[in-house]
Design a protein around this motif. Sequence first.
Motif, short mmCIF file in Angstrom:
data_model
loop_
_atom_site.label_atom_id
_atom_site.label_comp_id
_atom_site.label_asym_id
_atom_site.label_seq_id
_atom_site.Cartn_x
_atom_site.Cartn_y
_atom_site.Cartn_z
N ASP A 1 76.45 9.10 -1.17
CA ASP A 1 76.52 9.60 -0.25
C ASP A 1 75.88 11.14 -0.64
OD1 ASP A 1 78.44 11.24 -0.07
OD2 ASP A 1 78.56 10.09 2.22
N GLN A 2 75.36 11.64 -0.10
CA GLN A 2 74.82 13.29 -0.47
C GLN A 2 75.96 14.52 -0.37
OE1 GLN A 2 71.30 12.97 2.73
NE2 GLN A 2 70.40 13.25 0.76
N ILE A 3 77.35 13.80 0.32
CA ILE A 3 78.10 14.83 0.09
C ILE A 3 79.14 14.33 -0.47
CG2 ILE A 3 77.37 15.49 2.82
CD1 ILE A 3 80.82 14.10 3.15
N GLY A 4 78.44 13.09 -1.92
CA GLY A 4 79.75 12.97 -2.91
C GLY A 4 80.78 11.24 -2.68
N ASN A 5 80.59 11.09 -1.05
CA ASN A 5 81.25 10.20 -0.97
C ASN A 5 81.46 8.60 -1.46
OD1 ASN A 5 83.07 12.07 0.14
ND2 ASN A 5 82.32 11.24 2.81
N THR A 6 81.92 7.52 -1.81
CA THR A 6 81.57 6.67 -2.43
C THR A 6 81.41 5.58 -1.23
OG1 THR A 6 82.01 7.54 -5.12
CG2 THR A 6 81.45 4.38 -4.28
N ILE A 7 80.23 4.69 -1.40
CA ILE A 7 81.10 3.35 -0.35
C ILE A 7 80.54 1.96 -1.22
CG2 ILE A 7 80.43 5.08 1.58
CD1 ILE A 7 78.07 3.99 2.03
N THR A 8 81.41 1.41 -0.83
CA THR A 8 81.17 -0.77 -1.32
C THR A 8 80.62 -0.75 0.06
OG1 THR A 8 82.57 0.44 -3.02
CG2 THR A 8 81.83 -2.08 -3.09
N LEU A 9 79.49 -1.99 -1.00
CA LEU A 9 79.25 -3.09 0.07
C LEU A 9 78.41 -4.73 -0.21
CD1 LEU A 9 76.35 -1.03 2.07
CD2 LEU A 9 78.63 -1.07 2.77
N ASP A 10 79.25 -5.49 0.55
CA ASP A 10 79.74 -6.88 -0.50
C ASP A 10 78.26 -6.77 0.13
OD1 ASP A 10 79.67 -6.86 2.39
OD2 ASP A 10 81.76 -8.00 1.59
N ALA A 11 77.41 -6.50 0.96
CA ALA A 11 76.08 -7.43 1.35
C ALA A 11 75.26 -6.15 1.76
CB ALA A 11 76.72 -8.69 2.27
N VAL A 12 74.29 -6.77 2.05
CA VAL A 12 72.80 -5.65 2.56
C VAL A 12 73.54 -5.31 4.26
CG1 VAL A 12 70.81 -4.74 3.71
CG2 VAL A 12 70.76 -6.17 1.17
N PRO A 13 73.70 -4.00 4.46
CA PRO A 13 74.55 -4.33 6.14
C PRO A 13 73.40 -5.00 6.96
CG PRO A 13 74.93 -1.53 4.96
CD PRO A 13 73.48 -3.42 3.88
N GLN A 14 73.70 -5.34 7.90
CA GLN A 14 72.96 -6.18 9.42
C GLN A 14 73.66 -5.45 10.72
OE1 GLN A 14 70.02 -8.56 8.18
NE2 GLN A 14 71.17 -7.75 6.30
N ARG A 15 74.37 -4.11 10.62
CA ARG A 15 74.95 -4.19 12.15
C ARG A 15 75.13 -2.33 11.90
NH1 ARG A 15 76.52 -7.08 16.02
NH2 ARG A 15 77.69 -5.93 16.72
N ILE A 16 74.28 -1.76 11.95
CA ILE A 16 74.05 -0.39 11.96
C ILE A 16 75.09 0.74 13.02
CG2 ILE A 16 73.10 1.45 11.06
CD1 ILE A 16 70.68 -0.36 10.10
N VAL A 17 75.46 1.26 12.93
CA VAL A 17 75.89 2.45 13.79
C VAL A 17 75.01 3.88 14.00
CG1 VAL A 17 77.40 3.62 15.27
CG2 VAL A 17 77.60 1.60 15.50
N SER A 18 73.73 4.77 14.15
CA SER A 18 73.60 5.51 14.10
C SER A 18 74.61 7.05 15.01
CB SER A 18 72.24 5.57 13.93
OG SER A 18 71.53 7.22 13.58
N LEU A 19 74.83 8.45 13.87
CA LEU A 19 75.45 9.27 15.01
C LEU A 19 73.77 10.40 14.51
CD1 LEU A 19 78.74 8.98 13.46
CD2 LEU A 19 78.31 7.86 15.49
N VAL A 20 72.84 10.06 14.25
CA VAL A 20 72.55 11.14 13.91
C VAL A 20 70.35 10.87 14.75
CG1 VAL A 20 71.50 13.06 12.04
CG2 VAL A 20 73.51 11.38 11.36
N PRO A 21 70.66 11.61 15.81
CA PRO A 21 69.74 11.12 16.10
C PRO A 21 67.95 10.98 15.75
CG PRO A 21 69.88 13.02 17.61
CD PRO A 21 71.03 12.74 16.08
N SER A 22 67.76 12.34 14.75
CA SER A 22 66.65 11.93 13.40
C SER A 22 66.62 11.05 12.50
CB SER A 22 66.55 13.46 12.47
OG SER A 22 67.61 13.83 11.97
N GLN A 23 68.25 10.55 12.16
CA GLN A 23 68.52 9.42 12.09
C GLN A 23 68.22 7.98 11.91
OE1 GLN A 23 70.78 12.32 8.19
NE2 GLN A 23 71.67 9.82 8.84
#
Length: 265
Positions: free
Chosen positions: A6-28
């Motif tokens: 991500d944009q602060i350098g954290n690494t995330i691993t996903l086993d599939a394309v995400p189908q359930r999203i929670v967004s904490l940012v209005p513009s995003q």
Amino acid sequence: MKTYTDQIGNTITLDAVPQRIVSLVPSQTELLFDLGLEDRIVGVTKFCVHPYHLKSTKKIIGGTKKVHIEKIKLLKPDIIIANKEENTEEIVTALQEIAPVWVSNIITIQDNLDMITQLGQLFAVRTQAQQWIDKINFALADFKIFMQDREVQKAAYFIWKNPYMAAGGDNFINEMLKLNNFTNIYEDRGRYPEIIIQKIRIQGDPDVVFLSSEPYPFKEEDAFEIGRFTHHAKTVFVDGEMFSWYGSRMVKAFPYFKQLQQRLE
């Protein structure tokens, strides 16, 4: 399995394309909708007001600074979308126990374009992401031509009262001010400095004072109060979303900025 940074350098691993999203940012949240992902959004904040109907069709999980961890847990998200400025480190750390958290960090227009590209990859909507990038780049090039012969003016951009606070440097608002040929008198005072308005003239004596519609909704009496301490500045109420929302909102910001420039003439 795919790995993303991500944009602060954290690494995330996903086993599939995400189908359930929670967004904490209005513009995003607005950007996710514009990328065609409405059906995948399961949770949003109470400040996610665009498009308006999401507040009644998605689960509200709190604000940007205070979230209901249990409500998010019950939504069983595949991914949580956060932002370095909007959400606290404590929130991000707590939510990492529930699902991968992808954090944006938007200061420049390029950061915004990078975010759109990366979300396009994350959610397998690369074509839609590229379309929005093209729209922003086209509008940006057009706006730069519009601004070519306009003079540079000194500005102060207020975001809060009690205490008065302004946009300083190293943030997206400051980038939008520069794009509009404004020199921010508080650029070297930190990101969001507290301001003693009685000292505004000796701190930079702005030509224009902007009072934003968010996060604090400034009123006429605030304009009057600040106006008592400025020498010659025009005080202008502005739509805070146009200066501080990134994502797809930028396409709407450029026509707004043109109108603003014409108002100031």
